[in-house]
Write an enzyme that holds these catalytic residues in place. Structure first.
Site, short mmCIF file in Angstrom:
data_model
loop_
_atom_site.label_atom_id
_atom_site.label_comp_id
_atom_site.label_asym_id
_atom_site.label_seq_id
_atom_site.Cartn_x
_atom_site.Cartn_y
_atom_site.Cartn_z
N ASP A 153 36.09 -65.98 34.76
CA ASP A 153 36.12 -64.55 34.42
C ASP A 153 37.44 -64.15 33.79
O ASP A 153 37.49 -63.27 32.92
CB ASP A 153 35.87 -63.70 35.68
CG ASP A 153 34.52 -63.98 36.30
OD1 ASP A 153 33.53 -63.98 35.56
OD2 ASP A 153 34.46 -64.21 37.52
N HIS A 158 37.77 -68.40 43.52
CA HIS A 158 36.32 -68.28 43.42
C HIS A 158 35.72 -68.51 44.80
O HIS A 158 36.23 -69.33 45.58
CB HIS A 158 35.77 -69.31 42.43
CG HIS A 158 34.36 -69.06 42.00
ND1 HIS A 158 33.28 -69.46 42.75
CD2 HIS A 158 33.86 -68.44 40.90
CE1 HIS A 158 32.16 -69.09 42.13
NE2 HIS A 158 32.49 -68.48 41.01
#
Length: 431
Positions: free
Chosen positions: A366, A308
């Protein structure tokens, strides 16, 4: 923010500029460059604004090194375990957890605003039948300002609150309508006896010819997806909402702008891209090939759903989402699904392989949310609309905070101009 008088000194040639330093409640100190241009006739250069604080905020805090996410000071893990989405909405909007009476009143107000103006049904029919649900949502949400004139005055606190309730209440209805329209099924009206996530699932999957019962495990998983995506500090779409709002634009236009920004595959489309990657890999035996490609600096292929930009440790939302993923997959009984098998093996490798560990490429939110939504029966085109309806409360909270901020100005970033210098016009025959 600390009012302690501290300064940083910037030396430009023979000139020394004193810049105030502000200390936040949490996070690194901030050098205030607001008057730098006036004092020194110079700008700063920060592509993507990754080292620039554009505002003061009391809503969300992220510590990427620790893997920490706080909503109004509350750790996301605690909220995911003990709270529910509408309570988190109240927290983000008003700054404190509600008491019982406040929660009952808030839930009632949201529930009683879930229907959209009947004429909006005609608006949907102006789109092609195969329109992407996000394209539809951008248009319909922007058009809300044409239907709800009594909540567009940004200078009226009551109208701002009415707009906030309407957006939180109606976005699931609009998202579900966009989905139904895209698959050629009739719209399903909201049902006031259901909770927020159950109502959304029913509007997506029910048909008039049959009764539909929402499974509580799926409802809980959807509630968590909404909660974990509710806000995430000054990301691209939130910054877009704030920038649009800084001009005085109405709240519906601002949220439509946020939805448009969220549509990008590097932002809200990441979970869709992750699932598409898993399907491209196809089977477990092909994983080594793609792992090798991911490690090859000369290969443009990148593993989606790992690592991320902000979190340099494990994404705290991913831990919670993994629990929901396990529960949903157990319920749906799809453990033999090839895509799921690829996901599970990639997850195992990422948690054990030295390459992934050294680069802190852990599975992120995600990775798991895409798996859950796929298991529920949502097509990939609906992943980002669900993200959008979840993030709406965060956008609204940030927008309201910006409106109330006395230091806020209309957004006007500067540039490092590298084009042609002054040139004189040459008539066409002389060129």
């Amino acid at each position: 923010m600390s009012t302690e008088s501290r300064t940083a000194q910037l030396t430009i040639g023979n000139k020394v500029i004193d810049l105030p330093i502000h200390s936040p409640t949490l996070g690194p100190d901030v050098v205030d460059i607001g008057k730098l241009y006036g004092q020194a006739d110079i700008f700063t250069y920060d592509p993507g604004f990754t080292s620039t604080a554009s505002c003061e905020s009391t809503i969300t805090f992220i510590d990427g090194d620790k893997g920490e996410l706080l909503y109004r000071g509350y750790p996301i893990e605690q909220l995911a375990s003990e709270s529910h989405f509408l309570e988190v909405c109240y927290l983000l909007l008003f700054g404190e957890l509600p008491n019982e009476a406040q929660m009952t009143d808030f839930e009632s107000r949201v529930t009683n605003h879930t229907m959209v103006h009947e004429q909006m049904h005609n608006f949907f029919r102006g789109f092609r039948r195969d329109s992407h649900p996000m394209a539809t949502m951008v248009g319909v949400v922007g058009a809300m300002s044409a239907f709800y004139h009594d909540s567009t005055d940004v200078n009226d606190p009551w109208q701002r609150e009415v707009a906030a309730i309407r957006l939180i209440a109606k976005l699931p209805t609009i998202a579900a309508m966009a989905y139904k329209y895209s698959i050629g099924q009739p719209f399903v009206y909201p049902k006031n006896s259901l909770d927020y996530p159950s109502n959304f699932l029913r509007m997506c999957f029910a048909v008039p010819a049959e009764e539909y019962e929402v499974n509580p495990i799926l409802s809980k998983a959807m509630d968590r997806i909404m909660m974990l995506h509710a806000d995430h500090e000054q990301n691209a779409s939130t910054s877009t909402v704030r920038l649009a709002g800084s001009s005085g634009a109405n709240p519906f236009a601002c949220i439509a702008a946020g939805i448009a920004c969220l549509w990008g595959p590097a932002h809200g489309g990441a979970n869709q891209a992750c699932l598409e990657m898993l399907r491209e890999i196809g089977t477990v035996d092909r994983i080594p090939e793609y792992i090798a490609r991911a490690k090859d600096k000369d290969d443009p292929f990148r593993l989606m759903g790992f690592g991320h930009r902000v979190y340099k440790n494990f994404d705290p939302r991913a831990k919670v989402m993994k629990e929901s993923a396990d529960e949903v997959l157990e319920l749906m009984g799809i453990h033999n699904n090839p895509t799921l098998q690829v996901a599970k093996e990639l997850e195992r490798i990422a948690l054990e392989d030295d390459y992934f560990i050294s680069k802190k490429l852990y599975p992120n939110v995600d990775f798991y949310s895409g798996i859950i939504l796929d298991a529920m029966g949502f097509p990939t085109a609906m992943f980002t609309p669900i993200f959008a309806l979840s993030r709406t409360v965060g956008w609204i909270a940030q927008w309201k905070e910006m409106i109330a901020d006395k230091n806020q100005k209309i957004g006007r970033p500067r540039q490092l101009y590298v084009g042609e210098a002054h040139r004189d016009y040459v008539p066409v025959p002389n060129r």
